[in-house]
Design a protein around this motif. Sequence first.
Motif, PDB file in Angstrom:
ATOM      1  N   MET A   1      -3.618  -2.818 -40.690  1.00 16.04           N
ATOM      2  CA  MET A   1      -2.588  -2.173 -39.915  1.00 16.04           C
ATOM      3  C   MET A   1      -3.182  -1.043 -39.066  1.00 16.04           C
ATOM      4  SD  MET A   1       1.146  -1.396 -40.108  1.00 16.04           S
ATOM      5  CE  MET A   1       1.782  -0.764 -41.608  1.00 16.04           C
ATOM      6  N   VAL A   2      -4.143  -0.325 -39.612  1.00 12.52           N
ATOM      7  CA  VAL A   2      -4.771   0.766 -38.862  1.00 12.52           C
ATOM      8  C   VAL A   2      -5.450   0.213 -37.618  1.00 12.52           C
ATOM      9  CG1 VAL A   2      -6.483   2.616 -38.939  1.00 12.52           C
ATOM     10  CG2 VAL A   2      -5.046   2.184 -40.922  1.00 12.52           C
ATOM     11  N   TYR A   3      -6.085  -0.943 -37.750  1.00 11.77           N
ATOM     12  CA  TYR A   3      -6.741  -1.549 -36.592  1.00 11.77           C
ATOM     13  C   TYR A   3      -5.723  -1.907 -35.512  1.00 11.77           C
ATOM     14  CZ  TYR A   3     -11.584  -1.802 -38.060  1.00 11.77           C
ATOM     15  OH  TYR A   3     -12.875  -1.485 -38.389  1.00 11.77           O
ATOM     16  N   ALA A   4      -4.573  -2.403 -35.892  1.00 10.94           N
ATOM     17  CA  ALA A   4      -3.534  -2.743 -34.914  1.00 10.94           C
ATOM     18  C   ALA A   4      -3.035  -1.493 -34.198  1.00 10.94           C
ATOM     19  CB  ALA A   4      -2.380  -3.465 -35.604  1.00 10.94           C
ATOM     20  N   ILE A   5      -2.864  -0.413 -34.937  1.00 12.31           N
ATOM     21  CA  ILE A   5      -2.423   0.854 -34.331  1.00 12.31           C
ATOM     22  C   ILE A   5      -3.479   1.366 -33.354  1.00 12.31           C
ATOM     23  CG2 ILE A   5      -1.930   3.289 -34.823  1.00 12.31           C
ATOM     24  CD1 ILE A   5      -0.647   2.257 -37.489  1.00 12.31           C
ATOM     25  N   PHE A   6      -4.738   1.290 -33.747  1.00  8.88           N
ATOM     26  CA  PHE A   6      -5.808   1.744 -32.857  1.00  8.88           C
ATOM     27  C   PHE A   6      -5.943   0.837 -31.640  1.00  8.88           C
ATOM     28  CE2 PHE A   6      -6.935   5.098 -35.541  1.00  8.88           C
ATOM     29  CZ  PHE A   6      -7.805   5.903 -34.837  1.00  8.88           C
ATOM     30  N   ALA A   7      -5.717  -0.441 -31.812  1.00  6.93           N
ATOM     31  CA  ALA A   7      -5.751  -1.360 -30.669  1.00  6.93           C
ATOM     32  C   ALA A   7      -4.680  -0.974 -29.662  1.00  6.93           C
ATOM     33  CB  ALA A   7      -5.555  -2.801 -31.130  1.00  6.93           C
ATOM     34  N   LEU A   8      -3.495  -0.693 -30.152  1.00  3.29           N
ATOM     35  CA  LEU A   8      -2.393  -0.291 -29.280  1.00  3.29           C
ATOM     36  C   LEU A   8      -2.681   1.055 -28.618  1.00  3.29           C
ATOM     37  CD1 LEU A   8       0.448  -0.824 -28.198  1.00  3.29           C
ATOM     38  CD2 LEU A   8       1.348   0.269 -30.255  1.00  3.29           C
ATOM     39  N   SER A   9      -3.134   2.005 -29.389  1.00  4.72           N
ATOM     40  CA  SER A   9      -3.409   3.349 -28.866  1.00  4.72           C
ATOM     41  C   SER A   9      -4.529   3.332 -27.824  1.00  4.72           C
ATOM     42  CB  SER A   9      -3.783   4.272 -30.030  1.00  4.72           C
ATOM     43  OG  SER A   9      -4.179   5.526 -29.571  1.00  4.72           O
ATOM     44  N   ALA A  10      -5.662   2.750 -28.182  1.00  7.17           N
ATOM     45  CA  ALA A  10      -6.802   2.708 -27.260  1.00  7.17           C
ATOM     46  C   ALA A  10      -6.497   1.831 -26.053  1.00  7.17           C
ATOM     47  CB  ALA A  10      -8.050   2.198 -27.983  1.00  7.17           C
ATOM     48  N   GLY A  11      -5.796   0.737 -26.281  1.00  5.97           N
ATOM     49  CA  GLY A  11      -5.457  -0.167 -25.180  1.00  5.97           C
ATOM     50  C   GLY A  11      -4.510   0.467 -24.183  1.00  5.97           C
ATOM     51  N   ALA A  12      -3.492   1.156 -24.683  1.00  4.77           N
ATOM     52  CA  ALA A  12      -2.541   1.823 -23.789  1.00  4.77           C
ATOM     53  C   ALA A  12      -3.237   2.926 -22.991  1.00  4.77           C
ATOM     54  CB  ALA A  12      -1.385   2.398 -24.593  1.00  4.77           C
ATOM     55  N   ARG A  13      -4.060   3.702 -23.667  1.00  7.45           N
ATOM     56  CA  ARG A  13      -4.791   4.775 -22.997  1.00  7.45           C
ATOM     57  C   ARG A  13      -5.707   4.206 -21.916  1.00  7.45           C
ATOM     58  NH1 ARG A  13      -8.684   9.187 -26.028  1.00  7.45           N
ATOM     59  NH2 ARG A  13      -9.371  10.266 -24.158  1.00  7.45           N
ATOM     60  N   ALA A  14      -6.455   3.179 -22.263  1.00  8.46           N
ATOM     61  CA  ALA A  14      -7.371   2.567 -21.298  1.00  8.46           C
ATOM     62  C   ALA A  14      -6.620   1.956 -20.121  1.00  8.46           C
ATOM     63  CB  ALA A  14      -8.232   1.508 -21.981  1.00  8.46           C
ATOM     64  N   ALA A  15      -5.512   1.310 -20.400  1.00  8.57           N
ATOM     65  CA  ALA A  15      -4.731   0.684 -19.327  1.00  8.57           C
ATOM     66  C   ALA A  15      -4.230   1.717 -18.330  1.00  8.57           C
ATOM     67  CB  ALA A  15      -3.560  -0.096 -19.913  1.00  8.57           C
ATOM     68  N   VAL A  16      -3.713   2.820 -18.837  1.00  7.51           N
ATOM     69  CA  VAL A  16      -3.226   3.890 -17.952  1.00  7.51           C
ATOM     70  C   VAL A  16      -4.389   4.485 -17.161  1.00  7.51           C
ATOM     71  CG1 VAL A  16      -2.227   6.219 -17.910  1.00  7.51           C
ATOM     72  CG2 VAL A  16      -1.188   4.426 -19.315  1.00  7.51           C
ATOM     73  N   GLN A  17      -5.505   4.762 -17.822  1.00  7.55           N
ATOM     74  CA  GLN A  17      -6.650   5.357 -17.141  1.00  7.55           C
ATOM     75  C   GLN A  17      -7.224   4.410 -16.088  1.00  7.55           C
ATOM     76  OE1 GLN A  17      -8.872   6.251 -20.737  1.00  7.55           O
ATOM     77  NE2 GLN A  17      -8.508   8.446 -20.463  1.00  7.55           N
ATOM     78  N   ILE A  18      -7.339   3.151 -16.413  1.00  9.43           N
ATOM     79  CA  ILE A  18      -7.881   2.177 -15.453  1.00  9.43           C
ATOM     80  C   ILE A  18      -6.934   2.015 -14.269  1.00  9.43           C
ATOM     81  CG2 ILE A  18      -8.394  -0.283 -15.142  1.00  9.43           C
ATOM     82  CD1 ILE A  18      -9.640  -0.185 -18.001  1.00  9.43           C
ATOM     83  N   ALA A  19      -5.641   2.007 -14.539  1.00  6.59           N
ATOM     84  CA  ALA A  19      -4.657   1.809 -13.472  1.00  6.59           C
ATOM     85  C   ALA A  19      -4.508   3.035 -12.566  1.00  6.59           C
ATOM     86  CB  ALA A  19      -3.300   1.455 -14.068  1.00  6.59           C
ATOM     87  N   THR A  20      -4.709   4.224 -13.113  1.00  9.80           N
ATOM     88  CA  THR A  20      -4.413   5.433 -12.331  1.00  9.80           C
ATOM     89  C   THR A  20      -5.627   6.180 -11.798  1.00  9.80           C
ATOM     90  OG1 THR A  20      -4.286   6.807 -14.323  1.00  9.80           O
ATOM     91  CG2 THR A  20      -2.231   5.784 -13.533  1.00  9.80           C
ATOM     92  N   LYS A  21      -6.755   6.094 -12.484  1.00  8.28           N
ATOM     93  CA  LYS A  21      -7.911   6.887 -12.031  1.00  8.28           C
ATOM     94  C   LYS A  21      -9.255   6.247 -12.389  1.00  8.28           C
ATOM     95  CE  LYS A  21      -7.339   9.926 -16.035  1.00  8.28           C
ATOM     96  NZ  LYS A  21      -7.305  11.296 -16.515  1.00  8.28           N
ATOM     97  N   PHE A  22      -9.332   4.950 -12.211  1.00 10.54           N
ATOM     98  CA  PHE A  22     -10.530   4.197 -12.583  1.00 10.54           C
ATOM     99  C   PHE A  22     -11.793   4.759 -11.938  1.00 10.54           C
ATOM    100  CE2 PHE A  22     -13.513   0.628 -12.002  1.00 10.54           C
ATOM    101  CZ  PHE A  22     -13.726   0.299 -13.324  1.00 10.54           C
ATOM    102  N   GLU A  23     -11.720   5.135 -10.676  1.00 14.48           N
ATOM    103  CA  GLU A  23     -12.915   5.597  -9.954  1.00 14.48           C
ATOM    104  C   GLU A  23     -13.460   6.919 -10.495  1.00 14.48           C
ATOM    105  OE1 GLU A  23      -9.227   7.037  -8.403  1.00 14.48           O
ATOM    106  OE2 GLU A  23      -9.912   4.966  -8.386  1.00 14.48           O
ATOM    107  N   HIS A  24     -12.650   7.676 -11.219  1.00 16.74           N
ATOM    108  CA  HIS A  24     -13.098   8.965 -11.761  1.00 16.74           C
ATOM    109  C   HIS A  24     -14.154   8.796 -12.862  1.00 16.74           C
ATOM    110  CE1 HIS A  24     -13.028  13.094 -13.125  1.00 16.74           C
ATOM    111  NE2 HIS A  24     -12.695  12.686 -14.334  1.00 16.74           N
ATOM    112  N   ALA A  25     -13.928   7.848 -13.767  1.00 12.19           N
ATOM    113  CA  ALA A  25     -14.851   7.645 -14.884  1.00 12.19           C
ATOM    114  C   ALA A  25     -14.782   6.196 -15.364  1.00 12.19           C
ATOM    115  CB  ALA A  25     -14.514   8.605 -16.018  1.00 12.19           C
ATOM    116  N   PRO A  26     -15.250   5.271 -14.540  1.00  8.91           N
ATOM    117  CA  PRO A  26     -15.109   3.849 -14.895  1.00  8.91           C
ATOM    118  C   PRO A  26     -15.777   3.470 -16.214  1.00  8.91           C
ATOM    119  CG  PRO A  26     -16.556   4.129 -12.994  1.00  8.91           C
ATOM    120  CD  PRO A  26     -15.945   5.457 -13.282  1.00  8.91           C
ATOM    121  N   VAL A  27     -16.940   4.016 -16.494  1.00  8.00           N
ATOM    122  CA  VAL A  27     -17.639   3.656 -17.737  1.00  8.00           C
ATOM    123  C   VAL A  27     -16.819   4.084 -18.948  1.00  8.00           C
ATOM    124  CG1 VAL A  27     -19.715   4.047 -19.122  1.00  8.00           C
ATOM    125  CG2 VAL A  27     -19.915   3.703 -16.656  1.00  8.00           C
TER     126      VAL A  27
END
Length: 134
Positions: A1-27
Amino acid sequence: MVYAIFALSAGARAAVQIATKFEHAPVAYILSAVAACIYLLNAIFLGRESASSWRIARALCLVELAGVVTVGIASLVVPQELPDATVWSRFGIGYAFVPLVLPVLGLAWLGRTRAAVEKEPGGRAARATGRSDG
């Protein structure tokens, strides 16, 4: 269950960052997306009882551990390369170091449950499928 929560948390964070400011810190953002994928896959494979699923989960835990240690060191040694935090930055400090502890716990759980299954005649995986995965 912890892995599923982390998948959701990290995935949501990455999706927002990639969609809104990818060029700032792509790596950094790609690393967070990779971490999310690893967490999602481990949420799936850690719950399965076949020998092949356990081997995949063990490999994912090892990759995850190597990633958090490597990114953790890189974020301290060359912070300019990761201008924004990732899930694994500074060994997961932004997530109370859970990203550093999680793969170790995953490996320990795999070792414990694998030994228990192998002690059973035929193993649970063998009985469920009628064969042994080896």
